[in-house]
Each structure stands twice: as structure tokens, then as C-alpha cells.
Design an enzyme around this catalytic site. Structure first.
Site, PDB file in Angstrom:
ATOM      1  N   SER A   1      40.022  36.695  43.643  1.00 41.38           N
ATOM      2  CA  SER A   1      41.237  36.456  44.419  1.00 41.38           C
ATOM      3  C   SER A   1      41.886  37.726  44.945  1.00 41.38           C
ATOM      4  CB  SER A   1      42.250  35.715  43.551  1.00 41.38           C
ATOM      5  OG  SER A   1      41.681  34.520  43.083  1.00 41.38           O
TER       6      SER A   1
ATOM      7  N   ASP B   1      47.796  21.136  48.739  1.00 38.91           N
ATOM      8  CA  ASP B   1      46.735  21.421  47.762  1.00 38.91           C
ATOM      9  C   ASP B   1      46.791  20.420  46.633  1.00 38.91           C
ATOM     10  OD1 ASP B   1      44.980  22.406  45.820  1.00 38.91           O
ATOM     11  OD2 ASP B   1      46.408  23.942  45.148  1.00 38.91           O
TER      12      ASP B   1
ATOM     13  N   ASP C   1      40.359  24.078  42.797  1.00 38.60           N
ATOM     14  CA  ASP C   1      41.348  25.155  42.695  1.00 38.60           C
ATOM     15  C   ASP C   1      41.401  25.569  41.227  1.00 38.60           C
ATOM     16  OD1 ASP C   1      43.896  26.131  44.569  1.00 38.60           O
ATOM     17  OD2 ASP C   1      44.186  26.383  42.382  1.00 38.60           O
TER      18      ASP C   1
ATOM     19  N   CYS D   1      46.551  30.428  45.544  1.00 41.57           N
ATOM     20  CA  CYS D   1      46.087  29.069  45.783  1.00 41.57           C
ATOM     21  C   CYS D   1      44.714  29.094  46.451  1.00 41.57           C
ATOM     22  CB  CYS D   1      47.089  28.335  46.670  1.00 41.57           C
ATOM     23  SG  CYS D   1      46.504  26.714  47.178  1.00 41.57           S
TER      24      CYS D   1
END
Lengths: 616, 375
Positions: A330, A354, A367, A386
Site C-alpha cells: 500500500s 467499498d 479489501d 482502502c
């Protein structure tokens, strides 16, 4: 009668005198002839062969000795010594000049009591087979006190000489070894590439790190000394000296105090951390854990120690900061986000829903938060990391747009740091896949690429550089370890259409630390400055190619913990990238370490010493 | 004025002055003093300016000069009378050396007589030629075959007593001094040629009887480079010293080979190398000119001698000097094998200088006493 006799006698006497005189003339002629012959011989030696014998006489008395240069010292940015030279002594022996080898051996055992006599015996066995006219140096150092004691008895042992040399010493031992590197004995391979003249009298060379990269500056130029010796090799006088030019002393950008702090933060964790001054690209800390003591290598490491290091499962020899290629996870989200808003793939304010997963082509991409983040805009997506937001976004962008937005930050290419052997990492694109794998790009691969998984690999130094450029709002810096005014200035800049887009991304990162839902908000609380960051958690499959046995698998499968960040946000003074192997989530392990380091640095930074002005 | 009318003493005073009164030959003395001065300088240089060495050398030179003066006073007929006794005691001492000799450097050459060590072979350098001359003193030139044979036997006896010490070099040189007497007495050329041929032919036999170290010396001489750090070392370093002197030399005290201890025995056997290194080819020529002057004077004295005994003594002693010069220079320049032999009148060293100066004393005596003898 008597007259007659006398006459005869006179005649005979005359006869004898004539014979005698003739023999005298003959003898004198012989003398002159042989003297002429001797003069001829002398003329042959002194006139005809003069050059040859003159040369031999000079060669007899004059021996040329090289004076190895003193290796330059290495300091940190605050003029703290990182690599020093210390005098050590060794004994050299020339067999043909020695009177009694055995007597010396006995004296030596006395002198070095404590040293294993069998070892000494072994060395002498080797020495007795050594070339009788060549110097043999006993392969161990003797202390200053032992050297002094030898001097007292040295007159008894012609042909044995005490040689002093300078030995490289790393006073901080394990600290910063992957940046500093170390020196060791020149090996055959290195010898081939060397300018032999430059290395006369030297038997060590920089093997890694700064010691290797700046070898030519640190080494210096050897000097030459002509020495007049007598037949026993005793030095009578020094004739001509061209002094050696010592190697250059160099200052590193490292802050050894910070470096030490960073290494302590790791404890026995495995990983890497690179801290850069974003203004200049100066590397403040360069951590690769575990480390090892470079002092072991200076005189040649022994097999036991070497094996211990070589077979250590944590592979201390790997310079993880430049060679550890990890999925960045990330931590790349801010860069992808920047590319997305810059090229209008999405508006910063547009919200995406989401539910905790993203479906594409009959495959569900999850996720990290199973329950989902709900409606998120760009800022939220970075703050909460996210995944779904980026999954959806990446399909609009395509892998090539992601590549193009990240490449200027240095992903997928060497940073050009001043240490050799850097890895490139991987920043995938359609072209990249075609070239390396011979296969077309699949869109599903774009989805995992957008969160730094899949093919993506980055080195800690690449992450640190990218973070520093981001902190600079596009000013490209060159990470470097040598404190050199020339390297500091660079005008390259990543140009973007809307300057405010920097702020939008950076705001998201600030919220990671200080926002209500920031992934590292726990660690951002109560900081006396604004900090921007991004956590990352990387799956380990891609790095390790699944070559572990079943027992180790579970432990090895722990995610790598990543974090990138910089502070203070308005005027960034430090940018950090950190990876803790198998450390779990980025927020749990890497983020607090980064915060500690930055806190430590910014507090220290207030002190005048770090300005590097006061000390010479 | 007839010569007979003048009293001898008067003549000397009038024409020759003090030198002749002391029975000194001026020309010979001049040559000797020039050589001895050179010697002092080179010994000083070769010893590296060692004052103790040079002092001892000068004392020995003074002592040897004094001995020369003493022997110059002894009329040749006195020497003649004592010759058989000298020879006998010499032979006895040589035997004593073999039986009780002091062993030094692996050879018995010395007799330890309490405070002094005495080398009888040194004495025989003088006694042997004188003895052979004594043998031919009253014979016709050329002597009878029987006498020549007797001379040869005396020579062989002396030489063989020395060769067992063992000292092949000295033994050969002493034999040579005796052979010179034979030569000057008129040994027929045919015999000389035959002897030379025989010697050459018998070399392999001699080789068989040589000691290992003697063989090694000969081998080394033939190819010094074969053992550059062992026995060839001396010759190689000596040639380097000589050759590097060039034409003009490195100047007084400029010998690096000697000062840096590359050259062995630089004050004794290898002193010529020091001289040639410091004074070059010109210095060498000067030295050889000096030597030939001394030799010429010696042979002139022989030519002026008035009886066969003095003729033979003067000529053979002079030629012995020459042989020593030639062998030493030939040795240090790599023309001849290395034998332990000093350079006459130049090398540091006591006994050989004393022997030489005595022989010059005898030469002077022969020259200055001749009128007294004949009248």
C-alpha cells in the site's frame, strides 16, 4: 796458468752474465706483458662493461621500496569517525639474511607467550620452504608492547624486521556496515582489474559499501623510497623519497547517532530502513538488519566466523536497503492516487463505495478490511488505505498509466546511490511483461498492481527516494551517502498540471497519521509536528519463491510490515522508508519505528551540532 | 781517477749520502713508500674509516720498514752462510706445524709460540728461493743436471710440506719462487717447456688429490654465477666493484661495494677491488706502473749483482713479488681461481707485509754491499 784460468773465468763469467741478463729481460718482458694483460682485463671490466657493473652496483645498494598511502578516513556528517587507521605491527623475515632461524623461533615463542606455539611452528615450517631471498611476513599482528620487546632483542636476529602498518578499524563495529562497507585483502579477481602501480605495497581494498564505491578517493597514491642497504639488508640511509599521497578523508551524509538509534529500533528484527533529507537527498540513516562486524574482514576473516555469518538464516551479508526487493504494498497508493487525479481518471472528491471486496472477471478481490470502508473519496482511500478504491481506479487507469506516474519517482530503476550493486526492483507495464515474460498483460494483474502487489518490487532505498520526492512536491533528489556540495544541488522536478494535487495526496498521508481513521493514527497522536505517512503490508510469496520447508512456512508467511513517511509536512526535513520482514501489518510494526526515528531526528535536529558547521 | 784509489766509505759519502750509508736503495724506497702510502689510504677507505684498523696498519708498516732497514744492513755473505740453517729450521717448523699446528679456518698453518702466532710457510717464501740460490751459488750457469734435480727436490719437499697443511695456494707460490731461481740459473728452455706440458697434462691427477673446498673454488672460478650466494659471491661482488669504478673511479672513500659490505675481505685479499672502484682504470694503471717500477728496480739490482747467489736471490725475490701481484689481481678480477692471497704492499695484514719488506731489505743489501764484497 793462473792468468789463463782467470781469462777463462772472465769469459765464462761474461757468458753467464749474458745468459742471466737475457733471462732478466725475458722475465721483465713477461712481467710487462702480463701487466698489459691485466690492464686489458680491467679495461674490459671498467670501460667496456662499465654500464653493466655500474647498474649492478647501484642495484646492489639501492632498493626501491614503495610507501603505501594512508587510506582516507571516513566521518559521518557530524565529523564522527566511522573508519579509522590504527598502527599494528608484524614481523617479516628474509631467510638468506638470517643467522639462526631456530633461535628466532624460540625467542618468538617466548615473546608471544600466549600464542599457540604449534601455530608458530606451522608458520615457520612454511617459512623454511619460502623463497630464501623474499620477505615473509608472519600472518598475525603483534601488540605495541610485544613490538617494543622485540626491538630489544632484534640485534640478535639479522634478517628479521618489524614492520608497522596501518590497519583499518571501524570503531562503531556493526553499526552502518551496509553503508560503510569494509576493506579486505585484495583477491585474484580484483587484482586483474587493478592498476598494480597504484596498489604497490597495499594488500587491502574496499570490498563493499562506501569503502568500495569511493575506493579511488580513499586509496591515495603510493610513494616511492630509494633506500641504500648493505649486503645484510640493513638500511643505511634513505636516498630519495616521493611521499605517498594519502587517500582523501571523506564525510558521509549519515548521522551515526541516528543510524545507531535506528538499528536499535530494529533489535533482532530483520529488515531495512532508509532515511533521507528530502531537501538534499542526503541519506541520514541506512539500515539493513541484521548486520555484522566489518572489523572481522580487515585481516581476512576466519572460516568459523565466516560460516556463521554465511549460513545465518537471516543472511546478514545481504544489503537489504539496496538489494532487498519487496512488494511495496500500500505504500505506493499515494503515487497511484497522484497519477489518477493528475490525469483526471478520477476527481479527488468522487466517492467510491467499498463493500469490502471488488469483483472483476468472476474473481473477487478482497479489501484488507473485510467489512469494507463504505463510501470513500481519494483522501479517505489514502488515509484508510482502502484497497477497493484503488482496484476500481486502476481498471480505468490501466497498468501503463500507473507505470508512467510512478516511474518519475524512481520505481523500477536504480536510485543511483553511491553503493555498488543496487537492484532495480520491478515497476510493471505491458511492455515490461512482454519483454521479460513474453506474455501479454492481463487486466486482473492491473488490479493487484495498484496496491503494490503482483509483479511490483521495490527496494527500501527506492521507497525512501520516492517518498522524499513526494515530500518535496516533485523536486527530484538523488539519494547519496557522500557529503558533497556538488551532489546536493539538483533542479530536476516532476512537473504536474495542478500544483494543488500534491497537497491533496499529502493531505491524505497526513491523515494517515493524524486523521480520525488513519491507519497509523495511534502513532501520530501527540506528535509536536505534522507528519505524513503511508503504511503497507506486503505478502511475501513473490520475494521468496516458495522455497521454504513446511515447518518454516507459517513463520515465513507473515506479511512484511512497511511504512513510508516524512515530516514535518510543511517543511520536510526527513523522509523515511522502512520494511520489517515478516513484521505483520505496517501500522503495527513499521509505523511506530518510523515515528520514533523521525521524532528522534527532529528533536536532535534542533541542536546546533547537526548543522555541520562548527566542527572541522 | 781510478776507482780503486777511492776508499769505499768515502765514495758513498760523497756520491750517495745518508741513504747509502744506511744501505738503502733510494729508488726502491721511493717506490715502496708510494705503494705503502696508497695502501694506507685504501685500507682507511676499505675499513670504512676505522681508526683502530688504520692505526694498527701504520704500526705494522712502520715495523716492516724497520725490519727492511735491519735486513738491508746484513751483508749478503752473512745470509749466504746462514742459509742452510735457515732452510733446515724452516723445514723442521713446517713439520712441527703438521704435528702440533694450530687449526684455523680448517687448515693448520700456524705455530702457536705463546704470545705470537707464527706462520712458517711465510718464512719459507723467503728461505726457499734463497736456499735454491745457495745451491747454485758456485755452479756454472746453467748448472749441471744433478744440481737442477737437487734444486727441484728441495722445492718439491718444501711445497709438499705446505700442501698438506693444507694450503695449496701458498704451496704453489712458494714452489714458483724456487722455480724462478732455476729459471734465472739457466734452466734449459727445453726443460721449461717440458715441465709446463707435464703440468698441464697432470692437472686431472692434481684434481683428484684436491680437497672438496679447493675443487669448489676451481669450479666457482670457472663459473662464478653458478653459485651467486655461495662461493661465487665474492668474485661477482668484486667484479661489480671493479667494473663500477669505470675509468675515473668513484673517488677516494667512494667505494659503495666495500662500505656497504657487499665486498668481502675488502681490507685484505679484495683490497684491489676497492682501489679500482675508487680510482678506476686510471688508478689501476697507476698502481701497475708503480709495481713495474719496483719490479724493474729489483731486476736492475739483480743485473748489477756481482755473484750468482745475489743475482739469483734478487731476481727470484723480485719475480715472486710479481707473481703475488698478478695472482691477486687475476683472482679478484675473475681471471684466476680464488686463493687466499693479499695484494703485495697494499693489503692490510701483518705477516705478508713483513716478509715482503724483509725481501726488499735483502734486495737493498745486495745492491749496497756489492763493492764491499768484491773488494
Amino acid at each position: 796458468m793462473s792468468e789463463q784460468l782467470k781469462f777463462n773465468s772472465d769469459a765464462e763469467a761474461f757468458q753467464q752474465k749474458r745468459l742471466f741478463r737475457f733471462r732478466l729481460y725475458f722475465a721483465y718482458g713477461f712481467v710487462l706483458l702480463l701487466f698489459a694483460f691485466l690492464i686489458g682485463r680491467m679495461a674490459h671490466l671498467q670501460w667496456y662493461n662499465y654500464e653493466r657493473y655500474h647498474g649492478l652496483a647501484e642495484g646492489n645498494r639501492i632498493s626501491v621500496e614503495t610507501l603505501p598511502p594512508t587510506r582516507g578516513k571516513i566521518y559521518d556528517r557530524n565529523h564522527i569517525l566511522l573508519a579509522d587507521n590504527q598502527p599494528v605491527y608484524a614481523l617479516s623475515m628474509i631467510r638468506e639474511k638470517m643467522d639462526d632461524i631456530h633461535a628466532f623461533e624460540l625467542d618468538l615463542m617466548n615473546l608471544l607467550d600466549g600464542t599457540d606455539p604449534e601455530k608458530i611452528e606451522e608458520y615457520f615450517k612454511k617459512f623454511r620452504k619460502w623463497n630464501r631471498s623474499k620477505s615473509y611476513t608472519l600472518p598475525f599482528s603483534i601488540s605495541e608492547e610485544q613490538a617494543a620487546r622485540f626491538s630489544v632483542i632484534s640485534h640478535k636476529h639479522p634478517g628479521v624486521s618489524l614492520t608497522a602498518r596501518l590497519k583499518r578499524v571501524y570503531p562503531h563495529k556493526n553499526t552502518a556496515v551496509h553503508a560503510l562497507g569494509y576493506v579486505g585483502r585484495i583477491n585474484i579477481k580484483e587484482l586483474k582489474d587493478l592498476n598494480e602501480k597504484e596498489y604497490l605495497g597495499t594488500n587491502i581494498i574496499g570490498k563493499s559499501g562506501i569503502e568500495r564505491f569511493y575506493e579511488s578517493r580513499l586509496h591515495g597514491t603510493p610513494g616511492v623510497q630509494q633506500i641504500e642497504t648493505n649486503a645484510r639488508g640493513r638500511i643505511l640511509r634513505k636516498l630519495e623519497t616521493v611521499p605517498a599521497t594519502p587517500g582523501e578523508d571523506i564525510h558521509l551524509t549519515l548521522d551515526i547517532e541516528l543510524q545507531n538509534y535506528a538499528e536499535e529500533l530494529f533489535g533482532d528484527k530483520v529488515g531495512s530502513m532508509v532515511a533521507i533529507d528530502p531537501q538534499s537527498g542526503e541519506i541520514l540513516a541506512f539500515v539493513s538488519m541484521p548486520t555484522f562486524d566489518p572489523n572481522l574482514f580487515v585481516d581476512g576473516i576466519d572460516q568459523t566466523n565466516y560460516n556463521r555469518l554465511l549460513y545465518d538464516p537471516h543472511r546478514p551479508f545481504i544489503n537489504r536497503a539496496i538489494n532487498g526487493q519487496y512488494p511495496p504494498g500500500s505504500t505506493i497508493k499515494p503515487f497511484v492516487a497522484l497519477g489518477a487525479i493528475e490525469n483526471d481518471y478520477i476527481s479527488p472528491t468522487k466517492k467510491i463505495y467499498d463493500p469490502g471486496y471488488f469483483d472483476y472477471a468472476e474473481h473477487r478481490y478482497r479489501d484488507w478490511k473485510r467489512t469494507g470502508h463504505g463510501l470513500v473519496d481519494l483522501n479517505d482511500a489514502i488515509e484508510q488505505s482502502c484497497d477497493t478504491y484503488f482496484y476500481e481506479l486502476s481498471l480505468d487507469m490501466g497498468v501503463d498509466a500507473i507505470h508512467d506516474t510512478m516511474a518519475p519517482f524512481g520505481f523500477g530503476s536504480k536510485t543511483g546511490v553511491d553503493i555498488l550493486g543496487e537492484s532495480k526492483g520491478i515497476l510493471p507495464s505491458q511492455q515490461w511483461k512482454q519483454e521479460t515474460k513474453g506474455k501479454p498483460w492481463y487486466r486482473g494483474e492491473t488490479i493487484i498492481s495498484s496496491i503494490g502487489q503482483g509483479y511490483n518490487l521495490a527496494t527500501p532505498i527506492q521507497l525512501a527516494k520516492a517518498t522524499a520526492i513526494l515530500a518535496n512536491r516533485g523536486k527530484i533528489i538523488q539519494p547519496h551517502l557522500l557529503k558533497d556540495e556538488l551532489k546536493a544541488s539538483s533542479s530536476a522536478q516532476i512537473e504536474i498540471k495542478k500544483i494543488s494535487n500534491w497537497d491533496k495526496v499529502i493531505q491524505g498521508m497526513e491523515n494517515v497519521m493524524h486523521g480520525k481513521k488513519g491507519t497509523a493514527r495511534r502513532h501520530g497522536q501527540g506528535l509536536p509536528f505534522k507528519m505524513a505517512g503511508k503504511t503497507g503490508t506486503a505478502q511475501v510469496f513473490s520475494l521468496n519463491q516458495g522455497k521454504y520447508n513446511a515447518d518454516e512456512l507459517a513463520k515465513r508467511l507473515h506479511d512484511h510490515s512497511l511504512f513510508v513517511g516524512f515530516a514535518p509536512v510543511d517543511n520536510p526535513k526527513i523522509a523515511v522508508a522502512i520494511i520489517v520482514e515478516n513484521g505483520g501489518s505496517g501500522s503495527k510494526t513499521a509505523a511506530p519505528m518510523a515515528v520514533d526515528l523521525i521524532k528522534h531526528y527532529l528533536e536532535v535536529d534542533v541542536k546546533p551540532t547537526s548543522n555541520n558547521e562548527t566542527k572541522p | 781517477m781510478k776507482l780503486d784509489d777511492v776508499q769505499p766509505q768515502q765514495m758513498y759519502r760523497k756520491n750517495k749520502g745518508l741513504l747509502h750509508a744506511l744501505h738503502i736503495d733510494g729508488w726502491l724506497l721511493l717506490g715502496l713508500l708510494l705503494l705503502l702510502t696508497t695502501s694506507a689510504a685504501i685500507v682507511y677507505s676499505a675499513s670504512g674509516g676505522d681508526e683502530a684498523v688504520i692505526t694498527r696498519h701504520l704500526i705494522r708498516v712502520g715495523f716492516a720498514l724497520a725490519l727492511m732497514l735491519v735486513f738491508a744492513q746484513i751483508p749478503p755473505n752473512i745470509i749466504y752462510i746462514f742459509t742452510p740453517w735457515l732452510f733446515l729450521s724452516g723445514i723442521l717448523m713446517l713439520i712441527a706445524v703438521i704435528l702440533f699446528g694450530d687449526i684455523g679456518k680448517g687448515a693448520q698453518r700456524w705455530l702457536d709460540l705463546g704470545p705470537v702466532k707464527f706462520q712458517p710457510s711465510e718464512l719459507m717464501k723467503l728461505v726457499l728461493p734463497i736456499t735454491v740460490a745457495w745451491l747454485f751459488a758456485h755452479s756454472q750457469f746453467p748448472p749441471s743436471f744433478r744440481r737442477l734435480l737437487m734444486g727441484a727436490m728441495i722445492i718439491a719437499l718444501t711445497a709438499s710440506l705446505i700442501v698438506v697443511q693444507p694450503d695449496l695456494g701458498t704451496s704453489l707460490l712458494i714452489a714458483m719462487s724456487g722455480l724462478f731461481v732455476l729459471f734465472f740459473a739457466g734452466l734449459p728452455w727445453k726443460v721449461i717447456l717440458a715441465a709446463i706440458t707435464t703440468t698441464v697434462a697432470s692437472a686431472p691427477i692434481a684434481w683428484h688429490f684436491m680437497h672438496a673446498y679447493q675443487k669448489q673454488r676451481v669450479l666457482t672460478f670457472l663459473n662464478p654465477e653458478s653459485d651467486p650466494l655461495g662461493s661465487g659471491y665474492h668474485i661477482i661482488q668484486s667484479k661489480i666493484a671493479i667494473g663500477s669504478g669505470g675509468i675515473q673511479g668513484k673517488g677516494f672513500l667512494g667505494s659503495t661495494q666495500a662500505h656497504l659490505e657487499f665486498l668481502p675481505e675488502s681490507t685484505t685479499d679484495f683490497i684491489f677491488s676497492v682501489l679500482s672502484e675508487e680510482f678506476g682504470l686510471l688508478g689501476v694503471i697507476m698502481l701497475l706502473v708503480l709495481y713495474s717500477f719496483v719490479i724493474a728496480r729489483g731486476l736492475y739490482i739483480a743485473s748489477q749483482a756481482q755473484d750468482n747467489f745475489t743475482r739469483l736471490v734478487a731476481s727470484s725475490l723480485t719475480m715472486t713479488l710479481f707473481v703475488y701481484i698478478f695472482v691477486n689481481i687475476g683472482m679478484v678480477s675473475g681471471l684466476l681461481p680464488v686463493v687466499g692471497l693479499p695484494l703485495p704492499l697494499i693489503s692490510y695484514g701483518g705477516s705478508s707485509l713483513v716478509t715482503l719488506m724483509i725481501s726488499f731489505g735483502i734486495l737493498m743489501s745486495i745492491h749496497t754491499h756489492k763493492r764491499l764484497l768484491t773488494d
